[in-house]
Structures are given as C-alpha cells and as structure tokens.
Design a protein around this motif. Structure first.
Motif, PDB file in Angstrom:
ATOM      1  N   HIS A  61      17.676  41.218  19.918  1.00  0.00           N
ATOM      2  CA  HIS A  61      16.769  40.248  19.057  1.00  0.00           C
ATOM      3  C   HIS A  61      15.812  41.011  18.281  1.00  0.00           C
ATOM      4  CE1 HIS A  61      14.607  36.867  17.878  1.00  0.00           C
ATOM      5  NE2 HIS A  61      13.325  37.502  18.487  1.00  0.00           N
ATOM      6  N   LYS A  62      15.671  40.778  17.063  1.00  0.00           N
ATOM      7  CA  LYS A  62      14.683  41.369  16.184  1.00  0.00           C
ATOM      8  C   LYS A  62      14.309  40.317  15.009  1.00  0.00           C
ATOM      9  CE  LYS A  62      15.681  46.501  16.454  1.00  0.00           C
ATOM     10  NZ  LYS A  62      15.978  47.608  15.809  1.00  0.00           N
ATOM     11  N   PRO A  63      13.321  40.330  14.488  1.00  0.00           N
ATOM     12  CA  PRO A  63      11.896  40.896  14.850  1.00  0.00           C
ATOM     13  C   PRO A  63      11.281  40.364  16.090  1.00  0.00           C
ATOM     14  CG  PRO A  63      11.260  39.599  12.915  1.00  0.00           C
ATOM     15  CD  PRO A  63      12.930  39.402  13.286  1.00  0.00           C
ATOM     16  N   TRP A  64      10.406  40.621  16.714  1.00  0.00           N
ATOM     17  CA  TRP A  64       9.637  39.940  17.746  1.00  0.00           C
ATOM     18  C   TRP A  64       8.130  39.679  17.419  1.00  0.00           C
ATOM     19  CZ3 TRP A  64      11.574  39.234  22.704  1.00  0.00           C
ATOM     20  CH2 TRP A  64      12.727  39.997  22.885  1.00  0.00           C
TER      21      TRP A  64
ATOM     22  N   LEU B 257      12.207  43.166  29.732  1.00  0.00           N
ATOM     23  CA  LEU B 257      12.298  43.584  28.185  1.00  0.00           C
ATOM     24  C   LEU B 257      11.932  42.421  27.338  1.00  0.00           C
ATOM     25  CD1 LEU B 257      13.164  45.523  26.121  1.00  0.00           C
ATOM     26  CD2 LEU B 257      15.449  44.577  26.133  1.00  0.00           C
ATOM     27  N   PHE B 258      12.172  41.121  27.642  1.00  0.00           N
ATOM     28  CA  PHE B 258      11.562  40.277  26.874  1.00  0.00           C
ATOM     29  C   PHE B 258      10.104  39.850  26.845  1.00  0.00           C
ATOM     30  CE2 PHE B 258       9.937  35.780  27.132  1.00  0.00           C
ATOM     31  CZ  PHE B 258      10.377  35.360  25.837  1.00  0.00           C
ATOM     32  N   LEU B 259       9.499  40.214  27.985  1.00  0.00           N
ATOM     33  CA  LEU B 259       8.056  40.531  28.463  1.00  0.00           C
ATOM     34  C   LEU B 259       7.528  41.595  27.602  1.00  0.00           C
ATOM     35  CD1 LEU B 259       7.649  38.857  31.917  1.00  0.00           C
ATOM     36  CD2 LEU B 259       7.324  37.750  29.924  1.00  0.00           C
TER      37      LEU B 259
ATOM     38  N   SER C  92       5.474  43.653  33.494  1.00  0.00           N
ATOM     39  CA  SER C  92       6.495  43.390  32.900  1.00  0.00           C
ATOM     40  C   SER C  92       7.637  43.936  33.808  1.00  0.00           C
ATOM     41  CB  SER C  92       6.777  43.905  31.485  1.00  0.00           C
ATOM     42  OG  SER C  92       6.011  43.483  30.482  1.00  0.00           O
ATOM     43  N   TYR C  93       7.240  45.050  34.589  1.00  0.00           N
ATOM     44  CA  TYR C  93       8.195  45.503  35.642  1.00  0.00           C
ATOM     45  C   TYR C  93       8.053  45.527  36.921  1.00  0.00           C
ATOM     46  CZ  TYR C  93      11.066  47.406  31.675  1.00  0.00           C
ATOM     47  OH  TYR C  93      11.687  47.620  30.274  1.00  0.00           O
ATOM     48  N   VAL C  94       6.638  46.093  37.343  1.00  0.00           N
ATOM     49  CA  VAL C  94       6.563  45.922  38.744  1.00  0.00           C
ATOM     50  C   VAL C  94       5.855  44.564  39.153  1.00  0.00           C
ATOM     51  CG1 VAL C  94       4.872  46.845  40.484  1.00  0.00           C
ATOM     52  CG2 VAL C  94       5.613  48.309  38.686  1.00  0.00           C
ATOM     53  N   VAL C  95       5.449  43.829  38.583  1.00  0.00           N
ATOM     54  CA  VAL C  95       4.797  42.485  39.060  1.00  0.00           C
ATOM     55  C   VAL C  95       5.997  41.514  39.043  1.00  0.00           C
ATOM     56  CG1 VAL C  95       3.380  40.430  38.537  1.00  0.00           C
ATOM     57  CG2 VAL C  95       2.400  42.736  38.238  1.00  0.00           C
ATOM     58  N   GLN C  96       6.817  41.486  37.819  1.00  0.00           N
ATOM     59  CA  GLN C  96       7.893  40.564  37.849  1.00  0.00           C
ATOM     60  C   GLN C  96       8.918  40.819  38.763  1.00  0.00           C
ATOM     61  OE1 GLN C  96       7.767  37.819  36.036  1.00  0.00           O
ATOM     62  NE2 GLN C  96       5.659  38.504  35.617  1.00  0.00           N
TER      63      GLN C  96
ATOM     64  N   LEU D 273      17.550  33.824  23.964  1.00  0.00           N
ATOM     65  CA  LEU D 273      16.821  34.971  23.805  1.00  0.00           C
ATOM     66  C   LEU D 273      16.215  35.285  25.125  1.00  0.00           C
ATOM     67  CD1 LEU D 273      15.352  36.782  22.154  1.00  0.00           C
ATOM     68  CD2 LEU D 273      13.641  34.940  21.797  1.00  0.00           C
ATOM     69  N   VAL D 274      15.615  34.538  26.057  1.00  0.00           N
ATOM     70  CA  VAL D 274      15.388  34.987  27.461  1.00  0.00           C
ATOM     71  C   VAL D 274      16.483  35.764  28.211  1.00  0.00           C
ATOM     72  CG1 VAL D 274      14.126  34.198  29.545  1.00  0.00           C
ATOM     73  CG2 VAL D 274      13.368  33.429  27.609  1.00  0.00           C
ATOM     74  N   LEU D 275      17.598  35.192  28.159  1.00  0.00           N
ATOM     75  CA  LEU D 275      18.451  35.711  28.885  1.00  0.00           C
ATOM     76  C   LEU D 275      19.409  36.838  28.277  1.00  0.00           C
ATOM     77  CD1 LEU D 275      20.133  32.584  30.457  1.00  0.00           C
ATOM     78  CD2 LEU D 275      18.787  34.213  31.688  1.00  0.00           C
TER      79      LEU D 275
END
Length: 256
Positions: free
Chosen positions: A61-64, A201-203, A243-247, A54-56
């Motif tokens: 994937h649904k539902p979250w 996206l996962f986060l 989710s985007y900048v920090v990661q 799921l992470v990769l």
C-alpha cells in the motif's frame, strides 16, 4: 389529553425528561468530545471493506499519508473523514471488531461444548482490560512525548483497536484449519505470525504520520510546531515498541 390535570402532568414529565437529557449530555460532553468522535464514525461500506483489506494486507500500500481538505484561501485545513480517505483512522472497525471478538470466542466455546454463562463476561472483561491498559499506556506515552492535542490522542486510540481484526482472523482460520483444536500447532502459529506482522507494519506506517510528521506541521488539525531531534528519537522508539512489542503481547494474550 383534554383533561387539564393530564396536560399538566404531561408537561411536567416532558420538562423532567428534557432536564435529564441536558444534564447527561452536558456531563458526557465534559469528558468526551462528541463532535470529534463523529469524525471517526463517518464511514461507508466501501471504506470498511478497503480498510479491512489494508489492515490484513498492508505490504504494497502507498501512500500512507492522510489527505486534507483545503481551506478557501488555499491553506491546509482539516483531515478528510474516513469515508473519503482510506488512510484516515476510524473507530467503527475497532468497535465492531471488539464486539465480534467476544461473540466469536463464546461461539467457538459453545461449539466445543465448553460454553457457560460466565464465559461471556470473562471474555468481555479480558478484552476490555487489555483495551483499558493499552489506552492508559498510550495516555502515558502521549504525556512523555508531549502529545497534548486531542486529535492525536484519539488517532492513537483508534489505531489501537485494529489488532482485533487480525485476532479474529487468527482464531477463525486456526479453528477451521486445525479441525477445531484452536490456535495451537504450527498452523495456528503461522497464521498468528502473519496477522501480527501485518498489524505491526500497518501501525508502523500509519502512526509515522501521527508521531513523526515529515514537515513542521502537527498532524492535529493544522497546528504547527517543531519536533526536536531528541523528542523525535523518543517518538521513534515509542513507535517501534508499541507496534511490535506491545502488540505482540496483547495479540498473543487475546488469541490464546
């Protein structure tokens, strides 16, 4: 053991060990909720494999949303442990990925003939520093966003460790496909871009149910509250930046 002196010494030693154990446990529990942590390590082999997938590959994937165990009166109760819910965060994968990252970096350095004893400590220190900085940032963000429930904070800490999965895949595949030249070149950057976007996206989808609950119930063990519009906007901005900048910054630092 039939000697009275030996028996007395054994009892004294046993009492001292029990007292030391109680002292360590009491002081450890003062800062760490052991019972709460057990929930995050309640995993199974099938959960670990499915969660890594799921992470990769989070695209379809649904539902979250996380599942909850109903109480006897039919009301919502506690969240299911990771072994029973694929969407539940765990700390087993982040911890194991953290250790694997350190060992992989030093192993690859050894294969290149560049290994030295200080490298193991340097790699571990760098990874640990990134984790500490991120956790401190999460704590500060929780303060600004009025997140005070322990379960929500532990969820954020657990989610912060999943990036090591993508980093390990980036380093390993780049090393193999680049002929031992590391993560440089278009191959390395392509793999890094994919693992970064997958992790982001996962986060983004997972943390939405922690920071932006769709109903008026707190995601922390059923305590109800109302998220104000201004507070929801701040949480949305925090979710995107984290989710985007920090990661992106942390994954780039660790994968280089």
């Amino acid at each position: 053991m039939t000697d009275p002196t030996a028996q007395m010494g054994f009892q004294v030693g046993k009492s001292a060990m029990m007292a030391g154990h109680d002292y360590v446990e009491q002081n450890f529990n003062r800062y760490v909720n052991v019972s709460a942590l057990k929930h995050y390590f309640n995993v199974s082999n099938s959960y670990v494999l499915n969660k890594l997938f799921l992470v990769l590959f989070p695209w379809r994937h649904k539902p979250w949303s996380r599942q909850q165990r109903l109480s006897p009166n039919g009301q919502e109760g506690f969240f299911l442990p990771p072994r029973e819910d694929i969407n539940s965060p765990d700390m087993y994968i982040p911890v194991m990925a953290f250790v694997t990252y350190i060992l992989l970096e030093t192993l690859l350095a050894g294969l290149r003939g560049a290994f030295h004893p200080e490298l193991l400590g340097l790699t571990a220190t760098t990874a640990f520093a990134v984790v500490i900085i991120e956790i401190l940032g999460l704590k500060f963000g929780c303060y600004l966003l009025s997140i005070s429930n322990e379960s929500q904070i532990l969820d954020l800490v657990a989610y912060s460790g999943y990036k090591f999965v993508g980093i390990i895949v980036t380093i390993f595949l780049s090393e193999v496909l680049n002929g031992g030249r590391g993560t440089g070149g278009w191959i390395g950057w392509s793999i890094f871009t994919y693992t970064f976007l997958a992790n982001a996206l996962f986060l983004l989808r997972s943390l939405k149910y922690v920071l932006l609950p769709e109903n008026s119930s707190d995601n922390a063990r059923g305590a109800s509250y109302t998220v104000a519009r201004a507070q929801r906007n701040r949480r949305t901005q925090f979710l995107f930046i984290y989710s985007y900048v920090v990661q992106l910054i942390f994954m780039w630092v660790l994968s280089r």
